[in-house]
Design a protein around this motif. Sequence first.
Motif, PDB file in Angstrom:
ATOM      1  N   VAL A 192      12.519 126.041  91.422  1.00  0.00           N
ATOM      2  CA  VAL A 192      12.235 124.756  90.773  1.00  0.00           C
ATOM      3  C   VAL A 192      12.324 124.911  89.257  1.00  0.00           C
ATOM      4  N   SER A 193      13.060 124.016  88.620  1.00  0.00           N
ATOM      5  CA  SER A 193      13.001 123.918  87.161  1.00  0.00           C
ATOM      6  C   SER A 193      13.186 122.456  86.782  1.00  0.00           C
ATOM      7  N   VAL A 194      13.074 122.182  85.463  1.00  0.00           N
ATOM      8  CA  VAL A 194      13.200 120.790  85.023  1.00  0.00           C
ATOM      9  C   VAL A 194      14.665 120.362  84.901  1.00  0.00           C
ATOM     10  N   ASP A 195      15.588 121.292  85.128  1.00  0.00           N
ATOM     11  CA  ASP A 195      17.012 120.947  85.058  1.00  0.00           C
ATOM     12  C   ASP A 195      17.391 120.048  86.242  1.00  0.00           C
ATOM     13  N   SER A 196      18.424 119.238  86.041  1.00  0.00           N
ATOM     14  CA  SER A 196      18.870 118.372  87.136  1.00  0.00           C
ATOM     15  C   SER A 196      19.604 119.187  88.198  1.00  0.00           C
ATOM     16  N   GLN A 197      19.748 118.599  89.363  1.00  0.00           N
ATOM     17  CA  GLN A 197      20.500 119.276  90.424  1.00  0.00           C
ATOM     18  C   GLN A 197      21.964 119.481  90.029  1.00  0.00           C
ATOM     19  N   PHE A 198      22.427 118.658  89.100  1.00  0.00           N
ATOM     20  CA  PHE A 198      23.817 118.775  88.642  1.00  0.00           C
ATOM     21  C   PHE A 198      23.982 120.007  87.744  1.00  0.00           C
ATOM     22  N   VAL A 199      22.973 120.228  86.895  1.00  0.00           N
ATOM     23  CA  VAL A 199      22.998 121.433  86.064  1.00  0.00           C
ATOM     24  C   VAL A 199      22.841 122.673  86.946  1.00  0.00           C
ATOM     25  N   HIS A 200      22.008 122.557  88.002  1.00  0.00           N
ATOM     26  CA  HIS A 200      21.862 123.691  88.939  1.00  0.00           C
ATOM     27  C   HIS A 200      23.231 124.077  89.504  1.00  0.00           C
ATOM     28  N   LYS A 201      24.019 123.052  89.828  1.00  0.00           N
ATOM     29  CA  LYS A 201      25.350 123.320  90.408  1.00  0.00           C
ATOM     30  C   LYS A 201      26.218 124.101  89.415  1.00  0.00           C
ATOM     31  N   VAL A 202      26.207 123.639  88.168  1.00  0.00           N
ATOM     32  CA  VAL A 202      27.044 124.295  87.163  1.00  0.00           C
ATOM     33  C   VAL A 202      26.552 125.718  86.891  1.00  0.00           C
ATOM     34  N   TRP A 203      25.216 125.892  86.883  1.00  0.00           N
ATOM     35  CA  TRP A 203      24.657 127.230  86.659  1.00  0.00           C
ATOM     36  C   TRP A 203      25.065 128.163  87.803  1.00  0.00           C
ATOM     37  N   GLY A 242       7.922 121.348  77.446  1.00  0.00           N
ATOM     38  CA  GLY A 242       8.643 120.522  78.414  1.00  0.00           C
ATOM     39  C   GLY A 242       9.390 121.333  79.459  1.00  0.00           C
ATOM     40  N   VAL A 243       8.929 122.551  79.678  1.00  0.00           N
ATOM     41  CA  VAL A 243       9.555 123.386  80.714  1.00  0.00           C
ATOM     42  C   VAL A 243       8.483 123.974  81.634  1.00  0.00           C
ATOM     43  N   TRP A 296       7.506 131.319 106.214  1.00  0.00           N
ATOM     44  CA  TRP A 296       7.035 131.807 104.915  1.00  0.00           C
ATOM     45  C   TRP A 296       7.915 131.214 103.834  1.00  0.00           C
ATOM     46  N   VAL A 297       7.302 130.820 102.723  1.00  0.00           N
ATOM     47  CA  VAL A 297       8.056 130.218 101.618  1.00  0.00           C
ATOM     48  C   VAL A 297       7.725 130.941 100.314  1.00  0.00           C
ATOM     49  N   LEU A 298       8.768 131.257  99.557  1.00  0.00           N
ATOM     50  CA  LEU A 298       8.596 131.776  98.201  1.00  0.00           C
ATOM     51  C   LEU A 298       9.020 130.662  97.256  1.00  0.00           C
ATOM     52  N   LEU A 299       8.040 130.078  96.579  1.00  0.00           N
ATOM     53  CA  LEU A 299       8.302 128.948  95.674  1.00  0.00           C
ATOM     54  C   LEU A 299       8.289 129.481  94.243  1.00  0.00           C
ATOM     55  N   CYS A 300       9.422 129.409  93.577  1.00  0.00           N
ATOM     56  CA  CYS A 300       9.552 130.004  92.237  1.00  0.00           C
ATOM     57  C   CYS A 300       9.887 128.955  91.189  1.00  0.00           C
ATOM     58  N   PHE A 301       9.027 128.819  90.210  1.00  0.00           N
ATOM     59  CA  PHE A 301       9.312 127.975  89.040  1.00  0.00           C
ATOM     60  C   PHE A 301       9.871 128.866  87.940  1.00  0.00           C
ATOM     61  N   TYR A 302      10.741 128.315  87.093  1.00  0.00           N
ATOM     62  CA  TYR A 302      11.281 129.085  85.978  1.00  0.00           C
ATOM     63  C   TYR A 302      11.631 128.129  84.838  1.00  0.00           C
ATOM     64  N   PRO A 303      11.709 128.669  83.604  1.00  0.00           N
ATOM     65  CA  PRO A 303      11.834 127.778  82.432  1.00  0.00           C
ATOM     66  C   PRO A 303      13.113 126.959  82.390  1.00  0.00           C
ATOM     67  N   GLY A 304      14.230 127.517  82.809  1.00  0.00           N
ATOM     68  CA  GLY A 304      15.424 126.687  82.745  1.00  0.00           C
ATOM     69  C   GLY A 304      16.689 127.416  83.131  1.00  0.00           C
ATOM     70  N   ASP A 305      17.663 126.636  83.607  1.00  0.00           N
ATOM     71  CA  ASP A 305      18.984 127.179  83.883  1.00  0.00           C
ATOM     72  C   ASP A 305      19.576 127.685  82.567  1.00  0.00           C
ATOM     73  N   PHE A 306      20.376 128.705  82.627  1.00  0.00           N
ATOM     74  CA  PHE A 306      21.093 129.254  81.477  1.00  0.00           C
ATOM     75  C   PHE A 306      20.159 129.842  80.418  1.00  0.00           C
ATOM     76  N   THR A 307      18.923 130.129  80.785  1.00  0.00           N
ATOM     77  CA  THR A 307      18.091 130.877  79.835  1.00  0.00           C
ATOM     78  C   THR A 307      18.424 132.352  80.026  1.00  0.00           C
ATOM     79  N   PHE A 308      17.897 133.188  79.129  1.00  0.00           N
ATOM     80  CA  PHE A 308      18.421 134.550  79.072  1.00  0.00           C
ATOM     81  C   PHE A 308      17.751 135.517  80.024  1.00  0.00           C
ATOM     82  N   VAL A 309      16.457 135.308  80.293  1.00  0.00           N
ATOM     83  CA  VAL A 309      15.743 136.252  81.161  1.00  0.00           C
ATOM     84  C   VAL A 309      15.760 135.715  82.582  1.00  0.00           C
TER      85      VAL A 309
END
Lengths: 138, 81
Positions: A8-19, A56-57, B68-81
């Motif tokens: 789960v992140s705050v990015d859209s599902q569309f950004v998930h696809k590109v990532w 906001g993240v 069983w579910v592993l639910l993972c939150f993370y800061p964002g796509d395309f971040t470095f770590v």
Amino acid sequence: MGVEVISVSVDSQFVHKVWNDKELSKMAGKDIPFHMASDGPGNVGKVYGVYDEAAGVELRGRFLIDPDGVIQAMEVMTPPVGRNMDETIRQLQAFQHVRTTKGAEVCPAGWTPGKKILKPGPALVANVWKEWNPHKDH
Amino acid sequence: MAEKPVGCARPTGAMVGNTAPTQPEKTIPKELPMITAKVGAKAPDFEAPAYYKGDFTAVKLSDYLGKWVLLCFYPGDFTFV
């Protein structure tokens, strides 16, 4: 391993696809095999206590949920340090072992599959030191 | 490609395995929701839009009951770590 992953992140599902397409699939050598959820407004992160209102993240929150829907373990980290998947897998295996034995066997510190388990009961009270050695069995 | 519309991600207002309130939209407060995730307690249920193996779909935590579910939150796509 017997576990379903949801990210789960705050990015859209569309950004998930590109990532997935542009970066992750190249790291992993294949497409991401689990659901990548989008929590744009942070609503889900808020009830899990991992939404950083100022930035906001979402923080690095990890929740291990058993087949009854009960959270058995959680870990929350700020962004700059990555997780240790080995530890997550160790905890999963340990909780799965406890569940399989319906709690008759429990997993001491540092337990990994094949290592010494403990059987709680009157006979074990004050006798853990005989059964489990932190130097030998850890 | 069939898109499954779910709107924004939202907690259903129930814990996993429990019945959601009959009108969850009205019971979710507009202000910051209470943190309800606690170790040893049922996980807060939610439904969210998702990307999965080439499709835009939805994911609902309570659909995973029995696993069983592993639910993972993370800061964002395309971040470095």
